[in-house]
Design a protein around this motif. Structure first.
Motif, mmCIF file in Angstrom:
data_model
loop_
_atom_site.group_PDB
_atom_site.id
_atom_site.type_symbol
_atom_site.label_atom_id
_atom_site.label_comp_id
_atom_site.label_asym_id
_atom_site.label_seq_id
_atom_site.Cartn_x
_atom_site.Cartn_y
_atom_site.Cartn_z
ATOM 1 N N GLN A 56 6.820 -13.153 53.697
ATOM 2 C CA GLN A 56 5.521 -13.242 53.009
ATOM 3 C C GLN A 56 4.363 -12.905 53.944
ATOM 4 O O GLN A 56 3.251 -13.395 53.749
ATOM 5 C CB GLN A 56 5.341 -14.663 52.448
ATOM 6 C CG GLN A 56 6.408 -15.074 51.448
ATOM 7 C CD GLN A 56 6.328 -14.314 50.141
ATOM 8 O OE1 GLN A 56 5.252 -13.918 49.713
ATOM 9 N NE2 GLN A 56 7.457 -14.073 49.495
ATOM 10 N N GLY A 99 1.562 -14.873 52.331
ATOM 11 C CA GLY A 99 2.094 -16.005 51.592
ATOM 12 C C GLY A 99 2.391 -15.678 50.153
ATOM 13 O O GLY A 99 1.945 -14.679 49.619
ATOM 14 N N HIS A 351 6.203 -7.996 50.039
ATOM 15 C CA HIS A 351 6.793 -9.344 50.118
ATOM 16 C C HIS A 351 8.235 -9.313 49.609
ATOM 17 O O HIS A 351 8.550 -8.650 48.635
ATOM 18 C CB HIS A 351 5.950 -10.346 49.325
ATOM 19 C CG HIS A 351 4.646 -10.658 49.999
ATOM 20 N ND1 HIS A 351 3.606 -11.284 49.373
ATOM 21 C CD2 HIS A 351 4.229 -10.410 51.270
ATOM 22 C CE1 HIS A 351 2.608 -11.423 50.232
ATOM 23 N NE2 HIS A 351 2.952 -10.896 51.381
ATOM 24 N N HIS A 354 9.464 -9.300 46.095
ATOM 25 C CA HIS A 354 9.106 -8.117 45.291
ATOM 26 C C HIS A 354 9.822 -6.860 45.787
ATOM 27 O O HIS A 354 9.628 -5.781 45.253
ATOM 28 C CB HIS A 354 7.583 -7.913 45.315
ATOM 29 C CG HIS A 354 6.843 -9.007 44.604
ATOM 30 N ND1 HIS A 354 6.331 -8.872 43.342
ATOM 31 C CD2 HIS A 354 6.577 -10.290 44.970
ATOM 32 C CE1 HIS A 354 5.762 -10.012 42.954
ATOM 33 N NE2 HIS A 354 5.902 -10.884 43.940
ATOM 34 N N HIS A 434 -4.018 -11.458 50.090
ATOM 35 C CA HIS A 434 -2.592 -11.729 49.872
ATOM 36 C C HIS A 434 -1.665 -10.808 50.643
ATOM 37 O O HIS A 434 -0.668 -11.250 51.221
ATOM 38 C CB HIS A 434 -2.293 -11.629 48.373
ATOM 39 C CG HIS A 434 -0.886 -11.980 48.007
ATOM 40 N ND1 HIS A 434 -0.448 -13.275 47.905
ATOM 41 C CD2 HIS A 434 0.181 -11.196 47.723
ATOM 42 C CE1 HIS A 434 0.822 -13.274 47.561
ATOM 43 N NE2 HIS A 434 1.244 -12.038 47.447
ATOM 44 N N ASP A 453 1.020 -11.062 41.712
ATOM 45 C CA ASP A 453 0.494 -12.155 42.554
ATOM 46 C C ASP A 453 -1.034 -12.239 42.605
ATOM 47 O O ASP A 453 -1.587 -12.961 43.434
ATOM 48 C CB ASP A 453 1.034 -12.042 44.009
ATOM 49 C CG ASP A 453 2.539 -12.174 44.065
ATOM 50 O OD1 ASP A 453 3.154 -12.521 43.044
ATOM 51 O OD2 ASP A 453 3.101 -11.914 45.150
#
Ligand code: ZN
Ligand code: ZN
Length: 504
Positions: A56, A99, A351, A354, A434, A453
């Motif tokens: 992440q 994250g 991430h 995904h 993000h 997200d």
């Protein structure tokens, strides 16, 4: 005479080869004695430290983003292979970048995990047991990679430990190995003071295959007759020694201070709740929701994909989780749009949740469309090296295309997929906390934006990711009716704006 001499030389050589097994056992016994493990049946340790959110990071070349562990207690019963881990994690002073969808933590989170033999579970916010059948093996590996669990596992009947010696940081060390649960090679490095200073293993990951996991144990001190170290865990490699740094994720867990250690605690094994004992792994389901003519949301799990029909091919947006999820989604695409190949798979960001299904689509013959910043890392991920622990199709039947390099289309700010009638526009999301290089997809015909997200329709209060999405929708002047998430249900734009415009 010559023959007999030769024979005795070979015998001596043979004995030298078989001797290390015996030596491994005496090295382990000395370590068990020195570390206070001989009469240990269970242990409980309490402390504070940190946790790195594996997979992440803000960008592939950065470390896993950290949160503080403001309290941490683990209780292990070695006889029953059971563990109860209880901790509170908080954002603390760590930079709030990267994250998962719930990151940064606005309020502290309490987490409790259990394993007892082949049963694993957690507790939800109401304190009810939630079965986690697929986690049991990894939680047993966690026990076996503690310094104490390593010694217990390597000395267990049938473990057949082997051994090599090497010089490390100027000191002679011994590395003892055994195979746990039939397939996990576990190496423990034992130093001249008979302390276990490192335990290494590899665990399966849908993104990187055999994922390197290393626990480094230093600063030993005696507490209640047991040697207790500082815990420091790596997952995957930081290749910062190379330029450019392709993969920076590394630090996964640490206990910096241990305040309390108890041995042979009563009731160290948690009883397995009935709901856990009878649980079966949930089958992968794809539930299709038609969003327009030739536009489908492939839902039914924690992560969605979106399939878009073009005149002679299909584009899939997002390949989350793992090969199992991808195979189910690809099967559904083939059912909905027979005889049309999946030519492109769009990846929103790097991430791991995904990214874990991307290899399956490339194996299916699709070209990956992703932000150009991800390309060096994805070239590593999409490599045809052996995956020994849980082989996927990509590793078992390696496609030639990966080495030829024509499996990528990269995007900087904008990329358009079109056949003249159907169009999907991809945009980079600027100023996002993000993840760097995050893409959203705009589908003009249905006025749909697909995002990952950046907005959860169930959220009660707006966050920085919501605001970044709003700024970008305004910047790009997109005519939007519906936001379709990789998580959750589609929502009208008005609902999103209501959330973002909340002042408190
Ligand atoms: Zn993410
Ligand atoms: Zn996500």
């Amino acid at each position: 005479m010559t023959t007999r001499l030769w024979l005795s030389v070979s015998l001596a050589a043979l004995m030298a080869v078989s001797a290390p097994a015996q030596d491994a056992r005496s090295v382990l016994q000395a370590a068990a004695k020195a570390m206070g493990v001989e009469n240990m049946r269970s242990i409980q340790y309490t402390g504070t430290g940190w946790q790195g959110m594996v997979g992440q990071n803000f960008a592939p070349d950065q470390d896993w983003p950290r949160v503080d562990l403001t309290s941490y207690t683990r209780t292990i019963d070695f006889d029953t292979m059971s563990s109860r881990e209880e901790y509170v994690r908080a954002q603390g002073d760590n930079p709030p970048r990267g994250g998962g969808a719930g990151f940064p933590f606005l309020t502290p989170q309490k987490v409790v995990t259990f394993v007892s033999g082949n049963f694993a579970w957690t507790l939800n916010a109401q304190g009810q047991a939630v079965p986690q059948p697929t986690a049991a093996e990894m939680r047993q590996i966690e026990i076996l990679t503690t310094p104490y669990g390593f010694l217990k596992g390597a000395m267990a009947p049938g473990a057949n430990p082997t051994m090599v010696a090497r010089r490390e940081y100027g000191e002679r060390v011994t590395i003892v190995s055994f195979v746990a649960l039939g397939k996990y090679r576990i190496n423990g490095t034992i130093n001249v003071k008979s302390m276990v200073q490192r335990v290494q293993t590899w665990v399966p990951s849908p993104v990187v295959g055999d994922l390197y996991l290393e626990n480094v144990y230093t600063n030993y001190r005696a507490v209640n007759g047991v040697q207790v170290p500082r815990f420091h865990q790596h997952q995957d490699f930081d290749d910062g020694g190379h330029q450019p740094n392709v993969s920076g994720g590394d630090h996964a867990f640490g206990l910096e201070t241990i305040s309390e250690v108890r041995l042979n605690v009563p009731n160290a094994t948690a009883a397995v709740p009935d709901v856990v004992r009878t649980a079966k792994p949930e089958p992968v389901r794809v539930q299709t929701q038609k969003l327009g003519e030739g536009l489908y949301l492939l839902a039914g799990g924690s992560h969605n994909s979106v399939a878009v029909e073009f005149s002679d091919h299909v584009v899939v947006i997002e390949a989350p989780l793992n090969e199992e999820r991808s195979l189910a989604a690809i099967g559904e695409v083939n059912r909905l749009m027979p005889n049309k190949p999946i030519r492109f798979v769009v990846n929103t960001h790097h991430h791991w949740d995904h990214l874990g299904g991307i290899r399956t689509y490339v194996h299916e013959g699709a070209t990956v469309v992703t932000h150009e910043g991800n390309r060096p890392y994805y070239q590593e991920v999409l490599r045809a090296r052996p995956w020994l622990l849980e082989p996927d199709r990509y590793s078992l039947y390696p496609p030639e295309e990966w080495s030829e390099g024509y499996i990528f289309e990269t995007v900087r700010e904008k990329y358009v997929l079109t056949d003249g009638v159907r169009t999907v526009e991809l945009y980079n999301v600027q100023g996002l906390p993000h993840a760097g290089g995050m893409l959203i997809a705009y589908i003009p015909r249905e006025k749909v934006v697909v995002q990952a997200d950046l907005y959860n329709p169930a959220a009660a209060a707006p966050n920085a990711n919501n605001r970044a999405l709003q700024r970008n929708l305004e910047r790009l002047k997109l005519d939007v009716a519906t936001l379709v998430g990789i998580h959750g249900n589609p929502a009208p734009l008005s609902q999103f704006l209501q959330l973002v415009n909340k002042t408190n």
